[in-house]
Structures are given as structure tokens and as C-alpha cells.
Design a protein around this motif. Structure first.
Motif, PDB file in Angstrom:
ATOM      1  N   SER A  11       0.844   6.432 -15.919  1.00  0.00           N
ATOM      2  CA  SER A  11       0.210   5.669 -14.839  1.00  0.00           C
ATOM      3  C   SER A  11      -1.115   5.085 -15.318  1.00  0.00           C
ATOM      4  CB  SER A  11       0.002   6.599 -13.633  1.00  0.00           C
ATOM      5  OG  SER A  11      -0.802   5.979 -12.677  1.00  0.00           O
ATOM      6  N   TYR A  15      -2.146   1.105 -15.316  1.00  0.00           N
ATOM      7  CA  TYR A  15      -3.314   0.524 -14.643  1.00  0.00           C
ATOM      8  C   TYR A  15      -4.329  -0.038 -15.636  1.00  0.00           C
ATOM      9  CZ  TYR A  15      -1.684   1.359 -10.019  1.00  0.00           C
ATOM     10  OH  TYR A  15      -0.949   1.276  -8.859  1.00  0.00           O
ATOM     11  N   TYR A  22      -6.214  -6.517 -10.350  1.00  0.00           N
ATOM     12  CA  TYR A  22      -5.834  -5.750  -9.163  1.00  0.00           C
ATOM     13  C   TYR A  22      -6.394  -6.329  -7.860  1.00  0.00           C
ATOM     14  CZ  TYR A  22      -4.836  -2.119  -5.876  1.00  0.00           C
ATOM     15  OH  TYR A  22      -4.377  -1.462  -4.765  1.00  0.00           O
ATOM     16  N   ASP A  50     -11.401   8.844   0.019  1.00  0.00           N
ATOM     17  CA  ASP A  50     -10.500   7.765  -0.408  1.00  0.00           C
ATOM     18  C   ASP A  50      -9.746   8.295  -1.632  1.00  0.00           C
ATOM     19  OD1 ASP A  50      -9.270   5.382  -0.924  1.00  0.00           O
ATOM     20  OD2 ASP A  50     -11.114   4.206  -1.169  1.00  0.00           O
ATOM     21  N   GLY A  52      -7.221   8.314  -4.686  1.00  0.00           N
ATOM     22  CA  GLY A  52      -6.679   7.273  -5.560  1.00  0.00           C
ATOM     23  C   GLY A  52      -7.295   5.941  -5.200  1.00  0.00           C
ATOM     24  N   GLY A  54      -8.695   3.492  -6.592  1.00  0.00           N
ATOM     25  CA  GLY A  54      -8.541   2.248  -7.348  1.00  0.00           C
ATOM     26  C   GLY A  54      -9.890   1.635  -7.676  1.00  0.00           C
ATOM     27  N   GLN A  77      -7.878   8.251 -11.036  1.00  0.00           N
ATOM     28  CA  GLN A  77      -7.613   8.780 -12.378  1.00  0.00           C
ATOM     29  C   GLN A  77      -7.638   7.724 -13.494  1.00  0.00           C
ATOM     30  OE1 GLN A  77      -3.809  10.654 -12.833  1.00  0.00           O
ATOM     31  NE2 GLN A  77      -2.675   8.737 -12.759  1.00  0.00           N
ATOM     32  N   SER A  78      -7.437   6.460 -13.155  1.00  0.00           N
ATOM     33  CA  SER A  78      -7.434   5.434 -14.199  1.00  0.00           C
ATOM     34  C   SER A  78      -8.870   5.065 -14.571  1.00  0.00           C
ATOM     35  CB  SER A  78      -6.699   4.181 -13.685  1.00  0.00           C
ATOM     36  OG  SER A  78      -7.178   3.026 -14.349  1.00  0.00           O
ATOM     37  N   GLY A 102     -10.972  11.200 -11.832  1.00  0.00           N
ATOM     38  CA  GLY A 102     -10.187  12.423 -11.950  1.00  0.00           C
ATOM     39  C   GLY A 102      -8.860  12.278 -11.234  1.00  0.00           C
ATOM     40  N   TYR A 120      -1.732   2.955  -0.381  1.00  0.00           N
ATOM     41  CA  TYR A 120      -0.893   2.523  -1.510  1.00  0.00           C
ATOM     42  C   TYR A 120      -1.026   3.463  -2.711  1.00  0.00           C
ATOM     43  CZ  TYR A 120       0.813  -1.498   0.923  1.00  0.00           C
ATOM     44  OH  TYR A 120       1.467  -2.285   1.830  1.00  0.00           O
TER      45      TYR A 120
HETATM   46  C1  LIG Z   1      -1.777   0.740  -5.916  1.00  0.00           C
HETATM   47  S1  LIG Z   1      -3.287   1.492  -6.427  1.00  0.00           S
HETATM   48  C2  LIG Z   1      -4.142   1.699  -4.864  1.00  0.00           C
HETATM   49  C3  LIG Z   1      -5.625   1.786  -5.056  1.00  0.00           C
HETATM   50  C4  LIG Z   1      -6.426   1.899  -3.772  1.00  0.00           C
HETATM   51  N1  LIG Z   1      -6.037   3.053  -3.009  1.00  0.00           N
HETATM   52  C5  LIG Z   1      -6.316   0.663  -2.931  1.00  0.00           C
HETATM   53  O1  LIG Z   1      -5.986   0.781  -1.755  1.00  0.00           O
HETATM   54  O2  LIG Z   1      -6.593  -0.433  -3.413  1.00  0.00           O
HETATM   55  C6  LIG Z   1      -2.811   3.185  -6.799  1.00  0.00           C
HETATM   56  C7  LIG Z   1      -3.947   3.947  -7.453  1.00  0.00           C
HETATM   57  O3  LIG Z   1      -3.625   5.336  -7.491  1.00  0.00           O
HETATM   58  C8  LIG Z   1      -4.098   5.847  -8.713  1.00  0.00           C
HETATM   59  N2  LIG Z   1      -3.368   7.095  -9.017  1.00  0.00           N
HETATM   60  C9  LIG Z   1      -2.050   7.234  -9.272  1.00  0.00           C
HETATM   61  N3  LIG Z   1      -1.752   8.530  -9.497  1.00  0.00           N
HETATM   62  C10 LIG Z   1      -2.925   9.215  -9.370  1.00  0.00           C
HETATM   63  C11 LIG Z   1      -3.267  10.590  -9.468  1.00  0.00           C
HETATM   64  N4  LIG Z   1      -2.351  11.518  -9.733  1.00  0.00           N
HETATM   65  N5  LIG Z   1      -4.556  10.939  -9.278  1.00  0.00           N
HETATM   66  C12 LIG Z   1      -5.504   9.989  -8.997  1.00  0.00           C
HETATM   67  N6  LIG Z   1      -5.241   8.673  -8.900  1.00  0.00           N
HETATM   68  C13 LIG Z   1      -3.960   8.286  -9.069  1.00  0.00           C
HETATM   69  C14 LIG Z   1      -3.807   4.738  -9.703  1.00  0.00           C
HETATM   70  O4  LIG Z   1      -4.538   4.901 -10.909  1.00  0.00           O
HETATM   71  C15 LIG Z   1      -4.195   3.519  -8.893  1.00  0.00           C
HETATM   72  O5  LIG Z   1      -5.530   3.164  -9.060  1.00  0.00           O
END
Ligand SMILES: C[S@@+](CC[C@H](N)C(=O)[O-])C[C@H]1O[C@@H](n2cnc3c(N)ncnc32)[C@H](O)[C@@H]1O
Length: 213
Positions: A11, A15, A22, A50, A52, A54, A77-78, A102, A120
Motif C-alpha cells: 500500500s 501511494y 491525490y 482522522d 488513514g 492521507g 502510514q504512507s 504510522g 475512503y
Molecule cells: C483513499 S486514501 C484516503 C485518505 C483520506 N482518508 C481522505 O479521505 O482523503 C486511503 C489512505 O489510507 C492509508 N492507509 C491504508 N492502509 C493503512 C493502514 N493500515 N494504516 C494507516 N493508513 C493506511 C493510505 O496510505 C491512504 O493514504
């Protein structure tokens, strides 16, 4: 600290390629984001997480809802997405945001949250370990809101190929979109969901249930 599952590096790599584009692609879903955040029914002075986060596209709306006495907590995490979220916070001069690079499976928040947003974040929402770690850091009775993509009903057949293709760049579990809210719902009372985007999306909310009950 436990090691994150092996799919997480995949993942992160995905990203790495998407991060710079994005915000332009997610801009189209701002109305839905606003609606999902509304389901949290945030009050001034509250602490909202919030998950994940992004690039931090929800930060302005969350800050507005909790006010200057409240706080936004966030993890992502990214490193590439997180760097953009950090730049956003610096640029805006926002003081009441705590954020960390993290994973959902291992993150430790500095305080308990009153509410949590999963916008998302399909890969997080489909992982029982990730959801359990996040929700144990949300108070009992705290509101939980999520949004994302889902499959159309099975009888629509090939339409789901479109959903799968649209979701694939953003999620490793792109084939698993039948009830993407299911794991989160197990931790909630009063859980409800509704279709969006003509059936290929959903928004949902609930109240974190007492894990001891
Ligand atoms: C489609 S993006 C959505 C970002 C944000 N929530 C938004 O609404 O714009 C999904 C995000 O989840 C993060 N992600 C995926 N798996 C994760 C994990 N196990 N821990 C933390 N972040 C994670 C990805 O790196 C990515 O930035």
C-alpha cells in the motif's frame, strides 16, 4: 510494538505513486466528505481522529467542527501522503492538529478520541486488527463515521468491474467490496449505512459500543 502486516508495504508503494495527484482526484468527493463528517455530530472542544488521513483533506472541516479548543488527531502510514499532510498543516499554521506517520495496526494516540472518521480507508476498515487497535482508542459512546466504495447488488453483474477498476488504485482489497463496513459495524451500536453515488458508494455511522459489555 507489533510489526505491521506484510500487505502494508504494498500500500505504501502504491501511494508513493499516487500522492502527488491525490488531492486533484479526491476533490470530486468533497461533498460526500462533508456529509460523512456531518454524521460525527462533532461539538466544539471535542477530540476527533482522522484514521488513514492521507494528505489531510479532511483537516479543515474537522477543525471547523471541533473549534479552537478541540483537537484533530490523525495517522497515515504512507510517508508520501503524510509529507503532504504535514505541509498542509505548516502552510495553514494549524496548531491543534496532532499527526503521526504510522499504521492503523500499531498507532498509539496521545489521548482518547471522542469520534473517529474513516474516509475512503478500505484497507483499514477491512482489517480486524487495524480496526480493533483504532477503536480501542475511541471512547465508548463515541461516534464513528465511514465512507467508501462498495459493489452494486450482485445482479448488476459487469457494473462491478467498473467499481473494481475505480477502487483498485487506492485499495489492496479491491475485490472485497460487498459489505466493506462489516468489521467496523461489529464494534458499534446503532450502526446504519446508506448507498451513495448510484449504489457504488456508501456512507455509514454508528456509536462505539462498550467493549466490556
Ligand atoms: C483513499 S486514501 C484516503 C485518505 C483520506 N482518508 C481522505 O479521505 O482523503 C486511503 C489512505 O489510507 C492509508 N492507509 C491504508 N492502509 C493503512 C493502514 N493500515 N494504516 C494507516 N493508513 C493506511 C493510505 O496510505 C491512504 O493514504
Amino acid at each position: 510494538m507489533p510489526t505491521p502486516p506484510p500487505q502494508n508495504p504494498l500500500s505504501i508503494e502504491r501511494y508513493r505513486r499516487h500522492a502527488s495527484r491525490y488531492d486533484a482526484s479526491a476533490g470530486r468527493t468533497m461533498a460526500l466528505r462533508r456529509r460523512t463528517i456531518g454524521l460525527l455530530r462533532l461539538q466544539q472542544g471535542q477530540v476527533v481522529l482522522d484514521a488513514g488521513a492521507g494528505t489531510g483533506l479532511s483537516y479543515a472541516l474537522l477543525r471547523e467542527a471541533v473549534g479552537p479548543q478541540g483537537q484533530v488527531l490523525a495517522f497515515e502510514q504512507s510517508p508520501d501522503m503524510f509529507a503532504l499532510a504535514q505541509a498542509r498543516v505548516r502552510r495553514e499554521g494549524w496548531a491543534n492538529i496532532w499527526q503521526i506517520n504510522g499504521s492503523a495496526e500499531t498507532v498509539q494516540l496521545p489521548r482518547t478520541a471522542d469520534a473517529v472518521l474513516f474516509n475512503y480507508t478500505h484497507d483499514i476498515c477491512r482489517s480486524p486488527a487495524a480496526v480493533a487497535n483504532v477503536l480501542r482508542q475511541v471512547r465508548t459512546g463515541g461516534r464513528v463515521a465511514l465512507a467508501g466504495m462498495k459493489f452494486f447488488p450482485w445482479w448488476t453483474g459487469p457494473l462491478n468491474l467498473l467499481v473494481w477498476l475505480k477502487n483498485r488504485p487506492y485499495s489492496l482489497g479491491a475485490a472485497d467490496l460487498w459489505e466493506p463496513w462489516r468489521v467496523v459495524a461489529q464494534h458499534c451500536d446503532d450502526f446504519e449505512w446508506t448507498s451513495t453515488q448510484w449504489g457504488m458508494g456508501y456512507i455509514a455511522c454508528g456509536v462505539k459500543k462498550d467493549s466490556a459489555a
